[in-house]
Structures are given as structure tokens and as C-alpha cells.
Design a protein around this motif. Sequence first.
Motif, PDB file in Angstrom:
ATOM      1  N   ASP A 166      47.937  40.413  39.265  1.00 19.73           N
ATOM      2  CA  ASP A 166      47.577  40.314  37.848  1.00 19.73           C
ATOM      3  C   ASP A 166      46.334  39.443  37.651  1.00 19.73           C
ATOM      4  OD1 ASP A 166      49.642  41.952  37.058  1.00 19.73           O
ATOM      5  OD2 ASP A 166      50.963  40.311  36.429  1.00 19.73           O
ATOM      6  N   LYS A 167      46.296  38.333  38.368  1.00 19.90           N
ATOM      7  CA  LYS A 167      45.143  37.423  38.252  1.00 19.90           C
ATOM      8  C   LYS A 167      43.886  38.053  38.852  1.00 19.90           C
ATOM      9  CE  LYS A 167      47.548  33.944  36.581  1.00 19.90           C
ATOM     10  NZ  LYS A 167      47.380  33.503  35.214  1.00 19.90           N
ATOM     11  N   LEU A 168      44.032  38.714  39.995  1.00 16.50           N
ATOM     12  CA  LEU A 168      42.870  39.347  40.643  1.00 16.50           C
ATOM     13  C   LEU A 168      42.319  40.493  39.808  1.00 16.50           C
ATOM     14  CD1 LEU A 168      43.666  39.536  44.465  1.00 16.50           C
ATOM     15  CD2 LEU A 168      41.722  38.407  43.385  1.00 16.50           C
ATOM     16  N   LYS A 169      43.203  41.213  39.137  1.00 13.22           N
ATOM     17  CA  LYS A 169      42.765  42.342  38.318  1.00 13.22           C
ATOM     18  C   LYS A 169      41.784  41.874  37.244  1.00 13.22           C
ATOM     19  CE  LYS A 169      45.966  45.271  37.305  1.00 13.22           C
ATOM     20  NZ  LYS A 169      47.125  45.934  36.667  1.00 13.22           N
ATOM     21  N   ASP A 170      42.058  40.703  36.675  1.00 11.42           N
ATOM     22  CA  ASP A 170      41.174  40.147  35.651  1.00 11.42           C
ATOM     23  C   ASP A 170      39.920  39.511  36.244  1.00 11.42           C
ATOM     24  OD1 ASP A 170      43.009  40.906  33.714  1.00 11.42           O
ATOM     25  OD2 ASP A 170      44.016  38.961  33.710  1.00 11.42           O
ATOM     26  N   LEU A 171      40.022  39.038  37.485  1.00 10.18           N
ATOM     27  CA  LEU A 171      38.917  38.326  38.113  1.00 10.18           C
ATOM     28  C   LEU A 171      37.894  39.269  38.748  1.00 10.18           C
ATOM     29  CD1 LEU A 171      37.713  35.573  38.989  1.00 10.18           C
ATOM     30  CD2 LEU A 171      39.118  35.748  41.048  1.00 10.18           C
ATOM     31  N   ASP A 231      40.328  28.999  43.905  1.00 11.98           N
ATOM     32  CA  ASP A 231      41.222  27.844  43.764  1.00 11.98           C
ATOM     33  C   ASP A 231      41.922  27.850  42.413  1.00 11.98           C
ATOM     34  OD1 ASP A 231      40.694  26.879  46.309  1.00 11.98           O
ATOM     35  OD2 ASP A 231      39.151  25.473  45.641  1.00 11.98           O
ATOM     36  N   THR A 232      41.194  28.201  41.361  1.00  6.00           N
ATOM     37  CA  THR A 232      41.780  28.265  40.026  1.00  6.00           C
ATOM     38  C   THR A 232      42.865  29.335  39.970  1.00  6.00           C
ATOM     39  OG1 THR A 232      39.730  27.488  39.009  1.00  6.00           O
ATOM     40  CG2 THR A 232      41.277  28.646  37.572  1.00  6.00           C
ATOM     41  N   LEU A 233      42.585  30.491  40.548  1.00  8.84           N
ATOM     42  CA  LEU A 233      43.563  31.577  40.578  1.00  8.84           C
ATOM     43  C   LEU A 233      44.837  31.124  41.287  1.00  8.84           C
ATOM     44  CD1 LEU A 233      43.000  35.292  41.273  1.00  8.84           C
ATOM     45  CD2 LEU A 233      44.632  34.078  42.674  1.00  8.84           C
ATOM     46  N   ILE A 234      44.685  30.503  42.443  1.00  2.00           N
ATOM     47  CA  ILE A 234      45.846  30.051  43.213  1.00  2.00           C
ATOM     48  C   ILE A 234      46.592  28.953  42.454  1.00  2.00           C
ATOM     49  CG2 ILE A 234      46.622  28.991  45.372  1.00  2.00           C
ATOM     50  CD1 ILE A 234      44.143  30.373  46.689  1.00  2.00           C
ATOM     51  N   VAL A 258      32.812  36.219  44.044  1.00  3.45           N
ATOM     52  CA  VAL A 258      33.869  35.337  43.567  1.00  3.45           C
ATOM     53  C   VAL A 258      33.667  33.984  44.238  1.00  3.45           C
ATOM     54  CG1 VAL A 258      36.362  34.966  43.433  1.00  3.45           C
ATOM     55  CG2 VAL A 258      35.457  37.289  43.327  1.00  3.45           C
ATOM     56  N   SER A 259      33.558  32.943  43.437  1.00  4.13           N
ATOM     57  CA  SER A 259      33.319  31.606  43.992  1.00  4.13           C
ATOM     58  C   SER A 259      34.611  30.988  44.514  1.00  4.13           C
ATOM     59  CB  SER A 259      32.723  30.687  42.919  1.00  4.13           C
ATOM     60  OG  SER A 259      33.707  30.366  41.947  1.00  4.13           O
ATOM     61  N   ARG A 260      34.467  29.985  45.352  1.00  2.92           N
ATOM     62  CA  ARG A 260      35.615  29.258  45.884  1.00  2.92           C
ATOM     63  C   ARG A 260      36.387  28.595  44.744  1.00  2.92           C
ATOM     64  NH1 ARG A 260      38.872  28.521  50.436  1.00  2.92           N
ATOM     65  NH2 ARG A 260      40.370  27.143  49.475  1.00  2.92           N
ATOM     66  N   GLU A 261      35.657  28.130  43.745  1.00  5.07           N
ATOM     67  CA  GLU A 261      36.296  27.494  42.586  1.00  5.07           C
ATOM     68  C   GLU A 261      37.180  28.495  41.838  1.00  5.07           C
ATOM     69  OE1 GLU A 261      34.753  25.679  38.419  1.00  5.07           O
ATOM     70  OE2 GLU A 261      33.806  24.841  40.212  1.00  5.07           O
ATOM     71  N   GLN A 262      36.699  29.738  41.681  1.00 10.01           N
ATOM     72  CA  GLN A 262      37.497  30.762  41.004  1.00 10.01           C
ATOM     73  C   GLN A 262      38.759  31.083  41.806  1.00 10.01           C
ATOM     74  OE1 GLN A 262      34.088  33.513  40.760  1.00 10.01           O
ATOM     75  NE2 GLN A 262      34.563  33.751  38.577  1.00 10.01           N
TER      76      GLN A 262
END
Length: 154
Positions: free
Chosen positions: A114-119, A85-88, A79-83
Amino acid sequence: MRCPFCSAEMTKVVDSRPSDDNKSIRRRRQCEDCGKRFTTYEKIETFPLMIIKKDNTREAYDRSKIEAGVMLACHKRPVSREQIDTLIDEVETAIFDMPVKEVKSSMIGELVMDKLKDLEEVAYVRFASVYREFTDVNTFAEELTKLLKKKKEK
């Protein structure tokens, strides 16, 4: 703005533009001492959002707490830092768009899950195990079973 790498106080703005959601300004900065670049975001804070914790105490919203939990869950995962940051950013947008001035921490935790489940599924299980306070292996297995069941349905 202090440089996060060398703590120098002299930085200059290299690029400035609205973020994707048009609710903040993204600034690319460069340290005048060490030359390293970093990104900052400026957001308008209309009112201080208060978080209601499990024990019913209240504290001001702090993005770094969500960030720390997500970073820990995503440690050594693809998981990238950008992903992250986008999640947060997405979680923040959801809670700041609510018509209330106080939000339960449980609601924030559910949004993050919910966001982590998709990521990233492993990061999701890690976060859920801490957030939901899994007390034994059976609780952990139940959560994995739910995840696998949903995955088969897709």
C-alpha cells in the motif's frame, strides 16, 4: 555504537532529538576515526513482536527484512533513502500500534505494498511480483491492469 563505514567502536553523538512521531530518539553520530556521520534511532521495545510466516512458523520481528525487500524493489528507481526509511517507519508504527503480539507476515506485506503503491509504481509492481509470487506473465499483467485502472479513476 560501531561505525557502519570503518567499524570503529568510538563514535560520538553530534545531535539528539525526538523523531517526527515522538516514539523514538534520532541521534546523529560521528565516527572519531574516519570522521563520517550517520544516523541511529532508539526505540522503546515494550514486547517482542512475533511474525507468523506463511508456513505458520513464528519468528521475532526484524526491520531489516522489510528494508531489504523495499530496497530491492526500489533499486535504480527515483526513491531516496529518506523516503524508504519513512515508508518503513510508517509500516512499523502501524504494526506496533496493533493490539496484538503476533502479526501475520501477509499483513506486513500488504502494508508495504500500500505504501509503495503511493510512493513509486514500478517499485510497487516489483515488490508485488515477489510477494504475491507471480507465476506467469498473465498474473503480472492482471496486477498491472488493476494498477492502471486505479490510476484512471483518480
